[in-house]
Design an enzyme around this catalytic site. Sequence first.
Site, PDB file in Angstrom:
ATOM      1  N   ASP A 208       1.277  -0.889   0.428  1.00  0.00           N
ATOM      2  CA  ASP A 208      -0.176  -0.339   0.290  1.00  0.00           C
ATOM      3  C   ASP A 208       1.239   1.391  -0.136  1.00  0.00           C
ATOM      4  O   ASP A 208       0.146   1.844   0.597  1.00  0.00           O
ATOM      5  CB  ASP A 208      -0.733  -0.066   0.882  1.00  0.00           C
ATOM      6  CG  ASP A 208      -1.614   1.150   1.424  1.00  0.00           C
ATOM      7  OD1 ASP A 208      -2.429   1.666   0.316  1.00  0.00           O
ATOM      8  OD2 ASP A 208      -2.600   1.363   1.733  1.00  0.00           O
ATOM      9  N   GLU A 451       3.346  -8.578   7.257  1.00  0.00           N
ATOM     10  CA  GLU A 451       2.259  -8.550   6.780  1.00  0.00           C
ATOM     11  C   GLU A 451       2.258  -9.844   5.443  1.00  0.00           C
ATOM     12  O   GLU A 451       1.362  -9.477   4.715  1.00  0.00           O
ATOM     13  CB  GLU A 451       0.780  -8.106   6.659  1.00  0.00           C
ATOM     14  CG  GLU A 451       0.285  -6.808   7.842  1.00  0.00           C
ATOM     15  CD  GLU A 451      -0.469  -6.372   7.441  1.00  0.00           C
ATOM     16  OE1 GLU A 451      -0.752  -6.166   6.276  1.00  0.00           O
ATOM     17  OE2 GLU A 451      -0.789  -5.849   7.951  1.00  0.00           O
ATOM     18  N   TYR A 504      -7.011  -3.201  13.148  1.00  0.00           N
ATOM     19  CA  TYR A 504      -7.609  -1.838  11.999  1.00  0.00           C
ATOM     20  C   TYR A 504      -9.149  -2.272  12.202  1.00  0.00           C
ATOM     21  O   TYR A 504     -10.063  -2.005  11.709  1.00  0.00           O
ATOM     22  CB  TYR A 504      -7.222  -1.494  10.754  1.00  0.00           C
ATOM     23  CG  TYR A 504      -6.036  -1.446  10.194  1.00  0.00           C
ATOM     24  CD1 TYR A 504      -5.626  -0.101  10.195  1.00  0.00           C
ATOM     25  CD2 TYR A 504      -5.028  -2.132  10.235  1.00  0.00           C
ATOM     26  CE1 TYR A 504      -4.478   0.466  10.045  1.00  0.00           C
ATOM     27  CE2 TYR A 504      -3.623  -1.742   9.709  1.00  0.00           C
ATOM     28  CZ  TYR A 504      -3.716  -0.703  10.021  1.00  0.00           C
ATOM     29  OH  TYR A 504      -2.194   0.448   9.845  1.00  0.00           O
ATOM     30  N   GLU A 540       0.977  -2.351  13.975  1.00  0.00           N
ATOM     31  CA  GLU A 540       0.065  -1.021  13.387  1.00  0.00           C
ATOM     32  C   GLU A 540      -1.272  -0.804  14.111  1.00  0.00           C
ATOM     33  O   GLU A 540      -2.053  -1.801  14.797  1.00  0.00           O
ATOM     34  CB  GLU A 540       0.160  -1.074  11.542  1.00  0.00           C
ATOM     35  CG  GLU A 540       0.955  -0.951  11.659  1.00  0.00           C
ATOM     36  CD  GLU A 540       0.698  -1.648   9.776  1.00  0.00           C
ATOM     37  OE1 GLU A 540      -0.051  -1.627   9.198  1.00  0.00           O
ATOM     38  OE2 GLU A 540       2.175  -1.794   9.236  1.00  0.00           O
TER      39      GLU A 540
HETATM   40  C1  BDP Z   1      -1.507  -2.412   6.336  1.00  0.00           C
HETATM   41  C2  BDP Z   1      -0.387  -2.686   5.815  1.00  0.00           C
HETATM   42  C3  BDP Z   1      -0.349  -1.208   5.769  1.00  0.00           C
HETATM   43  C4  BDP Z   1      -1.373  -0.470   4.903  1.00  0.00           C
HETATM   44  C5  BDP Z   1      -2.072   0.045   6.072  1.00  0.00           C
HETATM   45  C6  BDP Z   1      -2.788   0.910   5.543  1.00  0.00           C
HETATM   46  O1  BDP Z   1       0.315  -3.113   6.411  1.00  0.00           O
HETATM   47  O2  BDP Z   1       1.187  -0.862   4.784  1.00  0.00           O
HETATM   48  O3  BDP Z   1      -0.581   1.130   4.397  1.00  0.00           O
HETATM   49  O4  BDP Z   1      -2.260  -1.517   6.176  1.00  0.00           O
HETATM   50  O5  BDP Z   1      -4.327  -0.168   4.583  1.00  0.00           O
HETATM   51  O6  BDP Z   1      -1.993  -3.686   6.600  1.00  0.00           O
HETATM   52  O7  BDP Z   1      -3.263   1.794   5.230  1.00  0.00           O
END
Ligand code: BDP
Length: 649
Positions: A208, A451, A504, A540
């Site tokens: 991404d 990932e 997330y 993250e």
């Molecule tokens: C995570 C990835 C990261 C992405 C992020 C996203 O590690 O590179 O930019 O998601 O979607 O899973 O913002």
Amino acid sequence: MGSSGAERAAERLLLAALCSVCQALQDGMLFPTESPSREVKDVSGLWIFRADESPERSRGFEQQWYKSPLAETGPVIDMPVPSSYNDITQDAQIRDFIGWVWYEKDVWVPARWIQDRGTRIVLRVGSAHYYSVLWVNGVKVTEHVGGHLPFEADISGVLRQTSGNQCRITIAVNNTLTLETLPPGTIQYMTDRSRYPAGYFVQNTNFDFFNYAGIHRPVLLYTTPKAHIDDITVETTFSDNIGLVSFNVSVLGSSKAAVKVTLSAQDGRCVASADGSRGVLKVTDVNLWWPYLMHENPAYLYSMEVSVHRTSEDGQTDVYTLPVGIRTVKVTSTQFLINNKPFYFHGVNKHEDADIRGKGFDWPLVVKDFNLMKWMGANSFRTSHYPYAEEILQMADRHGIVIIDECPGVGIKDIRSFGNVSLAHHLTFMEELVRRDKNHPSVVMWSVANEPASEMPPAGFYFKELVSHTRSLDSSRPVTYITASNYARDLGAPYVDVICVNSYFSWYQDPGHTELIGLQLNTQFDNWYGKYQKPIIQSEYGADAVPGLHSDPPMMFTEEYQKTVLQNYHNVFDQKRKEFVIGELIWNFADFMTSQSIIRVVGNKKGIFTRQRQPKAGAFLLRERYWRIANETGVGFTYLGHFCCTSLI
Ligand code: BDP
């Protein structure tokens, strides 16, 4: 570009990958610095440039563009170095170009470098993405696979045999990614002639961020004496108030050389010295290297001067000075220890990314980013998703910012990228990375991937090999990879030292439902810890926020929503950091460019700063939090701005 062209390009990449496996690591990769015996000439700046737009991207090689000045073989444009080329022009074809581009610059080499046969002249590229071939005065001097690490060539012979002081440097760079590159990618030909013209292709990737390309870091010419210090490895530890620095110096170009090593404190006082290429220096009343906010005198660096004197022939001496921070790193089942004290990562994930220059190295940006990190009380960052410029690691050493150093193993989702060729390249990449970054006290952990599809059957073997190989290269630091897989199905987790999890909640899962974060995050932590009993970093978490977009009650993409997501995560972190959670890294420090898609509005907006480094509401929230944690876990600071400014001046 016909399919044969792409196959040929892929073949060329593959051959190069294999040859880099055999060629790698014969020599060291010390950062070029000046000393009484070494000179550095930065040849970055304005270069000329041409993208090979021929259908097969092969015209440059067929017509041997490296043999004569590039301007004589066709039109050229100005191109700054270092910079990605993508955003420099108004041409969408250059922005999205895939294939070979050609750079050239004429430089003068000082006459004394050429005349003195005892001088070795080296050409070094900080990094170029992805695959590079280098010529000097029309003679090929090296090639390199991999977009994020330096490469160099001894060009003394070529310069002395060709046109003396004049040095025409030609660099061809190809950004094509294959299933075996890091990161991987594929070229897809569109064959439906009712929708795509003949030869139409796209590059598919599973990561991404925009696949910026070009010469991304400075290009340097530097000298060493023929008998020179090729590499230095230091490892440090301490016991009570005695610091121990073990060193290993490798010398090339002479069989009879006397090595002397001297360690000086910041006030210039010599605190230890030794003769010989290996040994241990003892430092009494040691000043340890401490992270920012963990000690009132963080980031203490000694200076290690290594000198090599050739005892026969001309008696040449080579001198190299290496900054050395004395510190230890250990992991228990619930803690991350720096100098035997618990360290909690309150930091950020970054990208090398900015307007216009893309991934090009830029000092104003680097210094601004460090000022912002210190302003918000961040003590750490992860080099998501590839190794950053060495100058950035040097800044981190000097400011006490702790680093998780990541390799570009991002987007490994296709089972074909778990094969032997991929693994061999990945192992070589870790060798090159450890060789480059092993001496930085700021680097406390290696991350071998982000990932990956770690639930696919080959992942077990793949990560076992990768982690154990990395550990064999450097036993002083823990090794991890970043997972987003389910705890029950992750096949690599048994091998890592620290579990790093990305999640997330209320964004990709249950979008809009921030009320679920508490439950889901608690479950995540308890499951992972229950299964592995290893400390966990939330590597993250975050949410997109378009700057200036507001709504209350919060809605996705507003600054309020980003804040709410963060707050809900923080409530759980505050419970779990009393147990086994050892860190939290926000995704992301700043907005960054991605490829175009229906889920991205001119890039990823999960930054707490905009791409221009202005704070969103989330930045202030994190600032409050990080300083509060620093006050609880560090040495106790008077709050906020004043400390930040005085500490930076
Ligand atoms: C995570 C990835 C990261 C992405 C992020 C996203 O590690 O590179 O930019 O998601 O979607 O899973 O913002």
